[in-house]
Design a protein around this motif. Structure first.
Motif, mmCIF file in Angstrom:
data_model
loop_
_atom_site.group_PDB
_atom_site.id
_atom_site.type_symbol
_atom_site.label_atom_id
_atom_site.label_comp_id
_atom_site.label_asym_id
_atom_site.label_seq_id
_atom_site.Cartn_x
_atom_site.Cartn_y
_atom_site.Cartn_z
ATOM 1 N N LEU A 269 0.824 -1.203 0.000
ATOM 2 C CA LEU A 269 0.000 0.000 0.000
ATOM 3 C C LEU A 269 0.862 1.259 0.000
ATOM 4 O O LEU A 269 0.574 2.229 -0.718
ATOM 5 N N CYS A 273 0.691 4.018 -2.953
ATOM 6 C CA CYS A 273 0.194 5.368 -2.641
ATOM 7 C C CYS A 273 1.242 6.442 -2.901
ATOM 8 O O CYS A 273 0.928 7.527 -3.404
ATOM 9 N N SER A 276 3.157 5.466 -7.360
ATOM 10 C CA SER A 276 2.477 4.412 -8.119
ATOM 11 C C SER A 276 3.204 4.063 -9.412
ATOM 12 O O SER A 276 3.129 2.924 -9.886
ATOM 13 N N SER A 285 -4.373 -2.589 -6.573
ATOM 14 C CA SER A 285 -5.201 -1.401 -6.385
ATOM 15 C C SER A 285 -5.257 -1.109 -4.895
ATOM 16 O O SER A 285 -5.139 -2.020 -4.061
ATOM 17 N N ARG A 286 -5.440 0.155 -4.559
ATOM 18 C CA ARG A 286 -5.492 0.524 -3.141
ATOM 19 C C ARG A 286 -6.623 -0.206 -2.427
ATOM 20 O O ARG A 286 -6.452 -0.692 -1.310
ATOM 21 N N ALA A 290 -6.122 -2.811 0.597
ATOM 22 C CA ALA A 290 -6.670 -2.400 1.883
ATOM 23 C C ALA A 290 -7.629 -3.447 2.427
ATOM 24 O O ALA A 290 -7.615 -3.763 3.626
ATOM 25 N N GLY A 318 -7.331 2.699 1.932
ATOM 26 C CA GLY A 318 -7.951 2.241 0.688
ATOM 27 C C GLY A 318 -9.011 3.166 0.141
ATOM 28 O O GLY A 318 -9.196 3.240 -1.082
ATOM 29 N N ARG A 322 -6.115 10.293 -2.141
ATOM 30 C CA ARG A 322 -4.701 9.918 -2.092
ATOM 31 C C ARG A 322 -3.887 10.814 -1.163
ATOM 32 O O ARG A 322 -3.024 10.341 -0.424
ATOM 33 N N ALA A 325 -4.568 9.769 2.316
ATOM 34 C CA ALA A 325 -4.022 8.425 2.520
ATOM 35 C C ALA A 325 -2.513 8.474 2.725
ATOM 36 O O ALA A 325 -1.958 7.791 3.593
#
Length: 354
Positions: A269, A273, A276, A285-286, A290, A318, A322, A325
């Motif tokens: 992750l 994040c 990428s 994928s996030r 997650a 997730g 962004r 996050a």
């Protein structure tokens, strides 16, 4: 108890590269053990600093292995092991050190089926000031037969190089450490494959110090993306080594084992994040990471509150925008980035779940 004559022989192998300013403390700690039958081997991996002068000052009190070409962590481990005689082998990083009772406590805890002993370490700074405990006291070690955990998610609760001791008979089966794959993080290889051949015995006391400073590989400062990518690739190499070793003894590790491991998922992750474009796993994928992280967190060997909080953390990474996050990621992975209120909250929660 063993008499001086028949005590189990122990080898302490110190791996050094350009850590002359830390090395003397490490060697002194190995020589200062309250155990009679321990040899100290220093492997210098082609240092260019004052290491040679430090080593020479010990004369015959230590055994020295000088590598002409720098080969990294695995090469230093392999070189030292080839020169050792101990039935129990400890690998000590040159910037870390042991407390005087470390070896005697390891020997006392040793059991017939032990493949590996692990113990906690104090985290210290460059000036040997204690900052914390690793692993944190509120995270229980996994002990006994950890093979089911390894086969399920490729990891169990263990520690780093200087908190590990291995059965020589087991090392004979899993060494040499693959030098190209584990130029750094050779302890990750050993702690992953050794338990396939015996049991893990855990000691909850701190028997040494794990030094965190700006020069060691454990610290990437704010370069979270770089750190995450390195750890992801290291995990893939560990999992491949685990799969190879498991196959030899008739066991099988699932291809998606890493997706059951909260530690691995956290790094995936973070990489995705933060950067990428350079993330090493194309299909991630996030949201999927997650969700997998939340599920894996709830199955951890930890308190219910800690598991719930980590699951919530994964889900927030997730689903949040962004920018948010990334901020939450940095708060967890780099303590210095946390707002003051979060530092206070973290300490409160840590005491509550310990």
């Amino acid at each position: 108890m063993y008499s001086i004559e028949d005590r189990i022989p122990v080898s302490i192998i110190i791996a050094n590269y350009n850590y002359a300013h830390f090395l003397r403390r490490s060697i002194d700690s190995a020589l200062g053990q309250d155990y009679d039958n321990a040899e100290v081997i220093v492997v210098d991996d082609a240092s260019t600093d004052a290491t040679a002068d430090v080593i020479a000052s010990y004369d015959t009190r230590i055994k020295t292995c000088i590598r002409e070409v720098n080969g990294g962590h695995a090469a230093a481990f392999n070189t030292g092991f080839a020169s050792s005689r101990g039935e129990i082998v400890l690998f000590l990083d040159a910037d870390d050190y042991l407390y005087p009772n470390a070896v005697s406590e390891v020997v006392e805890a040793w059991k017939e089926k032990t493949a590996q002993v692990q113990f906690r370490l104090h985290i210290v700074d460059e000036y040997m000031q204690v900052k914390d405990v690793f692993p944190p006291a509120e995270l229980p070690f996994d002990s006994g037969d950890v093979t089911p955990e390894l086969l399920r998610k490729g990891r169990y609760q263990t520690t780093v190089t200087s908190g590990l001791a291995f059965n020589r008979a087991v090392l004979d089966r899993v060494m040499p450490v693959p030098e190209r794959d584990f130029r750094q993080g050779a302890d990750g290889y050993l702690a992953t494959v050794a338990p396939l051949h015996g049991e893990v015995t855990s000691i909850d006391d701190c028997l040494g110090a794990y030094r965190i400073h700006g020069a060691n590989h454990s610290v990437f400062a704010e370069r979270l993306g770089q750190r995450a990518r390195w750890r992801i690739r290291h995990d893939f190499r560990r999992l491949q080594a685990l799969s190879d070793q498991a196959t030899e003894i008739g066991l099988k590790i699932p291809q998606d084992a890493g997706l059951r491991d909260p530690v691995h998922l956290e790094e995936r992750l973070a990489s995705l994040c933060i950067d990428s474009e350079r993330h090493p796993v194309a299909d991630d994928s996030r949201l999927s990471l997650a969700a997998a992280g939340a599920v894996a967190s709830l199955k951890m060997n930890a308190s219910r509150r800690r598991r719930a909080m980590l699951a919530a953390w994964f889900l927030s990474i997730g689903v949040l925008p962004r920018r948010m996050a990334k901020a939450i990621l940095s708060w967890k992975l780099v303590a210095s980035s946390r707002p003051r209120f979060l530092l206070r909250l973290s300490k409160t929660i840590r005491h509550a779940v310990g």
